[in-house]
Design an enzyme around this catalytic site. Sequence first.
Site, PDB file in Angstrom:
ATOM      1  N   CYS A   1      -5.712   8.338   8.461  1.00 55.54           N
ATOM      2  CA  CYS A   1      -6.187   7.860   9.764  1.00 55.54           C
ATOM      3  C   CYS A   1      -5.969   8.921  10.839  1.00 55.54           C
ATOM      4  CB  CYS A   1      -5.431   6.589  10.168  1.00 55.54           C
ATOM      5  SG  CYS A   1      -5.819   5.180   9.121  1.00 55.54           S
TER       6      CYS A   1
ATOM      7  N   ARG B   1      -0.778  15.135  12.978  1.00 56.18           N
ATOM      8  CA  ARG B   1       0.121  14.620  11.933  1.00 56.18           C
ATOM      9  C   ARG B   1       0.572  15.783  11.035  1.00 56.18           C
ATOM     10  NH1 ARG B   1      -2.395   9.199   9.314  1.00 56.18           N
ATOM     11  NH2 ARG B   1      -0.253   8.922   8.603  1.00 56.18           N
TER      12      ARG B   1
ATOM     13  N   ASP C   1       2.646   0.455  12.342  1.00 52.01           N
ATOM     14  CA  ASP C   1       1.469  -0.075  11.638  1.00 52.01           C
ATOM     15  C   ASP C   1       1.135  -1.506  12.061  1.00 52.01           C
ATOM     16  OD1 ASP C   1       1.365   2.317  10.302  1.00 52.01           O
ATOM     17  OD2 ASP C   1       2.270   1.566   8.463  1.00 52.01           O
TER      18      ASP C   1
ATOM     19  N   LYS D   1       0.845  -1.213   0.000  1.00 54.63           N
ATOM     20  CA  LYS D   1       0.000   0.000   0.000  1.00 54.63           C
ATOM     21  C   LYS D   1       0.877   1.257   0.000  1.00 54.63           C
ATOM     22  CE  LYS D   1      -2.663   2.640   3.441  1.00 54.63           C
ATOM     23  NZ  LYS D   1      -1.673   3.333   4.270  1.00 54.63           N
ATOM     24  N   ASN D   2       1.718   1.387   1.010  1.00 51.99           N
ATOM     25  CA  ASN D   2       2.414   2.657   1.164  1.00 51.99           C
ATOM     26  C   ASN D   2       3.479   2.886   0.102  1.00 51.99           C
ATOM     27  OD1 ASN D   2       0.746   3.420   3.212  1.00 51.99           O
ATOM     28  ND2 ASN D   2       2.103   2.755   4.860  1.00 51.99           N
TER      29      ASN D   2
ATOM     30  N   ARG E   1      -9.646   0.664   2.792  1.00 42.51           N
ATOM     31  CA  ARG E   1      -8.734   1.710   2.298  1.00 42.51           C
ATOM     32  C   ARG E   1      -7.334   1.153   2.084  1.00 42.51           C
ATOM     33  NH1 ARG E   1      -7.663   5.503   6.302  1.00 42.51           N
ATOM     34  NH2 ARG E   1      -5.879   5.706   4.941  1.00 42.51           N
TER      35      ARG E   1
HETATM   36  N1  EPU Z   1       5.879  14.304  11.600  1.00 47.04           N
HETATM   37  C1  EPU Z   1       5.994  15.631  11.888  1.00 47.04           C
HETATM   38  N2  EPU Z   1       6.197  16.497  10.857  1.00 47.04           N
HETATM   39  C2  EPU Z   1       6.253  16.088   9.559  1.00 47.04           C
HETATM   40  C3  EPU Z   1       6.122  14.716   9.283  1.00 47.04           C
HETATM   41  C4  EPU Z   1       5.933  13.853  10.331  1.00 47.04           C
HETATM   42  O1  EPU Z   1       5.927  16.045  13.043  1.00 47.04           O
HETATM   43  O2  EPU Z   1       6.424  16.934   8.676  1.00 47.04           O
HETATM   44  C5  EPU Z   1       5.690  13.360  12.715  1.00 47.04           C
HETATM   45  C6  EPU Z   1       4.321  12.674  12.651  1.00 47.04           C
HETATM   46  O3  EPU Z   1       3.337  13.439  13.277  1.00 47.04           O
HETATM   47  C7  EPU Z   1       4.587  11.370  13.331  1.00 47.04           C
HETATM   48  C8  EPU Z   1       6.030  11.049  12.932  1.00 47.04           C
HETATM   49  O4  EPU Z   1       6.604  12.298  12.553  1.00 47.04           O
HETATM   50  O5  EPU Z   1       4.521  11.535  14.700  1.00 47.04           O
HETATM   51  C9  EPU Z   1       6.191  10.067  11.804  1.00 47.04           C
HETATM   52  O6  EPU Z   1       5.358  10.429  10.702  1.00 47.04           O
HETATM   53  P1  EPU Z   1       5.695   9.984   9.229  1.00 47.04           P
HETATM   54  O7  EPU Z   1       5.846  11.210   8.410  1.00 47.04           O
HETATM   55  O8  EPU Z   1       6.789   8.989   9.217  1.00 47.04           O
HETATM   56  O9  EPU Z   1       4.348   9.234   8.821  1.00 47.04           O
HETATM   57  P2  EPU Z   1       3.386   9.502   7.600  1.00 47.04           P
HETATM   58  O10 EPU Z   1       4.164   9.843   6.387  1.00 47.04           O
HETATM   59  O11 EPU Z   1       2.290  10.421   8.012  1.00 47.04           O
HETATM   60  C10 EPU Z   1       3.478   7.030   6.791  1.00 47.04           C
HETATM   61  C11 EPU Z   1       2.465   5.968   6.458  1.00 47.04           C
HETATM   62  C12 EPU Z   1       1.791   5.511   7.723  1.00 47.04           C
HETATM   63  C13 EPU Z   1       2.838   4.973   8.689  1.00 47.04           C
HETATM   64  C14 EPU Z   1       3.917   6.029   8.942  1.00 47.04           C
HETATM   65  C15 EPU Z   1       5.059   5.527   9.800  1.00 47.04           C
HETATM   66  C16 EPU Z   1       1.773   6.501   4.214  1.00 47.04           C
HETATM   67  C17 EPU Z   1       0.734   7.028   3.316  1.00 47.04           C
HETATM   68  N3  EPU Z   1       1.504   6.520   5.521  1.00 47.04           N
HETATM   69  O12 EPU Z   1       2.741   8.080   7.409  1.00 47.04           O
HETATM   70  O13 EPU Z   1       0.917   4.460   7.356  1.00 47.04           O
HETATM   71  O14 EPU Z   1       2.229   4.650   9.921  1.00 47.04           O
HETATM   72  O15 EPU Z   1       4.451   6.470   7.680  1.00 47.04           O
HETATM   73  O16 EPU Z   1       5.636   4.400   9.241  1.00 47.04           O
HETATM   74  O17 EPU Z   1       2.817   6.046   3.766  1.00 47.04           O
HETATM   75  C18 EPU Z   1      -0.892   3.003   7.643  1.00 47.04           C
HETATM   76  O18 EPU Z   1      -0.534   2.444   6.593  1.00 47.04           O
HETATM   77  O19 EPU Z   1      -1.781   2.537   8.396  1.00 47.04           O
HETATM   78  C19 EPU Z   1      -0.255   4.257   8.024  1.00 47.04           C
HETATM   79  C20 EPU Z   1      -0.757   5.058   8.949  1.00 47.04           C
END
Ligand code: EPU
Length: 431
Positions: free
Chosen positions: A120, A125, A307, A24-25, A399
């Site tokens: 989610c 975030r 996850d 997915k990701n 999703r």
């Molecule tokens: N964060 C910040 N600022 C930013 C970016 C992130 O403070 O600019 C914080 C977030 O709030 C969080 C942490 O850093 O506390 C990590 O966030 P990250 O950016 O790594 O996560 P994401 O990009 O929002 C993706 C996946 C998530 C998965 C996370 C961690 C996608 C579309 N989503 O989210 O997937 O949990 O990385 O591996 O790739 C899922 O598949 O169920 C899912 C939530």
Amino acid sequence: MPDYKLVIDGGRELRGEAYVSGGKNTSLAVVPAALLADGPCIIENLPAIEDIRVLYRILKYLGAKVDWHPEQKQMAIDPGGVTALTVPYAYSQRMRASYYMMGALLGRYGRAEVGYPGGCDLGSRPIDQHLKGFKALGATIRDENGMLVLEGKLKGAHVNFDMVTVGGTINVMLAAARAEGDSILTNCAREPHIVDTANFLNRIGARIRGAGTDTIRIRGTGRMDGGNYTVIPDQIETGTLMIAAAATRGDVVLRGCIPTHMEALTAKLLEMGVMVTSQDDVITVNLRQGHRAIRISTQEYPGFPTDLQQPMSALLTKALGTSEVIENIFESRFKHLDEMRKMGAISIINGRLAHIEGVPELHGAPVWAPDLRGGAALVIAGLMAQGITEVYNPGTIARGYDHLESKLTDLGARISRAPLDPEENGNANGL
Ligand code: EPU
């Protein structure tokens, strides 16, 4: 909201074989990345999930020529026709990965107008690190009535992320791939889907080194061809099915996976007393006797993935002893434990720490899927429980999981969709 609920008649062991779908990701990054190409791309092994459907609609809205064949797991994307550079909020809020439209459109066309991303509800975030990276590359960014407008001719730069972010790393990598000159990204996330996205970009002409380490070097290029690419299998689906196999004291063979991506989970399952073996692209999981309580602390890759924290905590509800779960990545990722209490699970949540006291049995109950992985956790709990579990809000599971119900049914689970009654349609959220 979907007009159905999942009905699970629990207490049956899972047995047999299942094939893991494409990630997915990784797909949610590779599909937007195809917008960077000058020619058509064909992406193979795409999972048939709702988030991909949303991306498909976004690409069409922008004017790209897109043919998606979910049953063949394939999408052909020709960005040649792109005329619009705006992703309205109605689309962007439906998924997290809409943020990749910023990096892709900005990198390719020097402009992007994108609504804030959804996804989610796991607490706050922010995407400040994405924006910091775009700014370092020379973009100006303004918020116009809730739409982020990014503009500029990008130039290579050094971006050091303040925290490890998966989305931020990929997004800035997308933008930098077509910038003028060299970029260096430090304190990067190292997830397999970052490597996969970089491999795709390199396949179509980008020059990216170091993906999978904390330092990524990008030599910007003015031209990128199209090409074919097959995305890697889904690490989290693999893990979810591994956990479901153990949770039902089953015996399951998973094919088409990458065992090295599963090392953190495998180590924890072995510690609990679950049997896990792997060879080539096959993982076998079985459990005969009771499993032990453990401690889990979520970390960035290669640590224990956030996850899988939720599916894993379903398994812990019946462990011998009290487990400790620390959620380091997201502020609020324990809502599924509140729901599992309705099934007889015992847990105490204190901020980012949860204690789960194992019980001998769970019983079926109506529950509400709070988010994607929390929904999968409730499905696993339903498979473990005696009696009938009804999972409301199952659209959140669709999703991100490709045919989860039919894969579980093929393994012997009794899980089906049932229409919502009119009263449930109005009130399900209050369950
Ligand atoms: N964060 C910040 N600022 C930013 C970016 C992130 O403070 O600019 C914080 C977030 O709030 C969080 C942490 O850093 O506390 C990590 O966030 P990250 O950016 O790594 O996560 P994401 O990009 O929002 C993706 C996946 C998530 C998965 C996370 C961690 C996608 C579309 N989503 O989210 O997937 O949990 O990385 O591996 O790739 C899922 O598949 O169920 C899912 C939530």
